[in-house]
Write a protein that holds these residues in place. Sequence first.
Motif, mmCIF file in Angstrom:
data_model
loop_
_atom_site.group_PDB
_atom_site.id
_atom_site.type_symbol
_atom_site.label_atom_id
_atom_site.label_comp_id
_atom_site.label_asym_id
_atom_site.label_seq_id
_atom_site.Cartn_x
_atom_site.Cartn_y
_atom_site.Cartn_z
ATOM 1 N N ASP A 18 -36.935 -27.391 -19.784
ATOM 2 C CA ASP A 18 -36.384 -28.429 -20.652
ATOM 3 C C ASP A 18 -36.529 -28.053 -22.126
ATOM 4 O OD1 ASP A 18 -35.633 -29.994 -18.484
ATOM 5 O OD2 ASP A 18 -37.481 -31.185 -18.523
ATOM 6 N N ALA A 19 -37.684 -27.540 -22.500
ATOM 7 C CA ALA A 19 -37.914 -27.143 -23.892
ATOM 8 C C ALA A 19 -36.983 -26.003 -24.284
ATOM 9 C CB ALA A 19 -39.376 -26.742 -24.098
ATOM 10 N N ASP A 21 -34.104 -25.138 -22.929
ATOM 11 C CA ASP A 21 -32.718 -25.610 -22.959
ATOM 12 C C ASP A 21 -32.438 -26.457 -24.198
ATOM 13 O OD1 ASP A 21 -32.245 -24.291 -20.560
ATOM 14 O OD2 ASP A 21 -32.438 -26.098 -19.341
ATOM 15 N N MET A 22 -33.405 -27.276 -24.619
ATOM 16 C CA MET A 22 -33.221 -28.117 -25.791
ATOM 17 C C MET A 22 -33.090 -27.262 -27.057
ATOM 18 S SD MET A 22 -35.635 -31.056 -27.456
ATOM 19 C CE MET A 22 -36.849 -29.847 -27.900
ATOM 20 N N VAL A 23 -33.977 -26.282 -27.225
ATOM 21 C CA VAL A 23 -33.897 -25.397 -28.380
ATOM 22 C C VAL A 23 -32.559 -24.655 -28.363
ATOM 23 C CG1 VAL A 23 -34.879 -23.336 -29.486
ATOM 24 C CG2 VAL A 23 -36.381 -25.171 -28.682
ATOM 25 N N ALA A 25 -29.709 -25.615 -27.002
ATOM 26 C CA ALA A 25 -28.610 -26.531 -27.328
ATOM 27 C C ALA A 25 -28.553 -26.811 -28.826
ATOM 28 C CB ALA A 25 -28.768 -27.829 -26.540
ATOM 29 N N LEU A 26 -29.709 -26.998 -29.451
ATOM 30 C CA LEU A 26 -29.741 -27.252 -30.894
ATOM 31 C C LEU A 26 -29.182 -26.062 -31.681
ATOM 32 C CD1 LEU A 26 -33.232 -28.951 -31.281
ATOM 33 C CD2 LEU A 26 -31.010 -30.022 -31.696
ATOM 34 N N LYS A 110 -45.187 -25.492 -31.785
ATOM 35 C CA LYS A 110 -44.448 -26.548 -31.096
ATOM 36 C C LYS A 110 -45.057 -27.899 -31.445
ATOM 37 C CE LYS A 110 -43.154 -24.048 -26.893
ATOM 38 N NZ LYS A 110 -43.366 -23.984 -25.435
ATOM 39 N N PRO A 111 -44.281 -28.921 -31.585
ATOM 40 C CA PRO A 111 -42.815 -28.903 -31.598
ATOM 41 C C PRO A 111 -42.311 -28.449 -32.965
ATOM 42 C CG PRO A 111 -43.591 -31.150 -31.892
ATOM 43 C CD PRO A 111 -44.813 -30.286 -31.705
#
Length: 122
Positions: A18-19, A21-23, A25-26, A110-111
Amino acid sequence: MGKLLTPRRVLIVDDNCDAADMVGALLEACGCAIMVAYGGQQALSIADDFKPDVIFLDINMPGMDGYQAATALRQRASGSTARIVALTAMNDAASRATMAAVGFDGHLAKPASLESLIGATR
């Protein structure tokens, strides 16, 4: 969000899917070409074909950790010139010293904010 960056090829490596994929996507929304790996060994395979400009690399991963992955990437043509940035919860002086010793170019705790991620890709 629009294009905020000169297009860069960015590889994100983190066993937390999840982490990662989020980075990804951003940074993709900001104009980067993105590939994601969920472990060190997978990162080596992807890097050979993708030839990233920047690699965000977690440290605490099962199997091949970030230190081992950075060392292996530096020995390959695909990672020898890439900017390798630790993106990790490890933020103590000893860990940062080890990161520098094995070839990391930077460190983000992180974050990480979008601004710090963008700054690390330049």
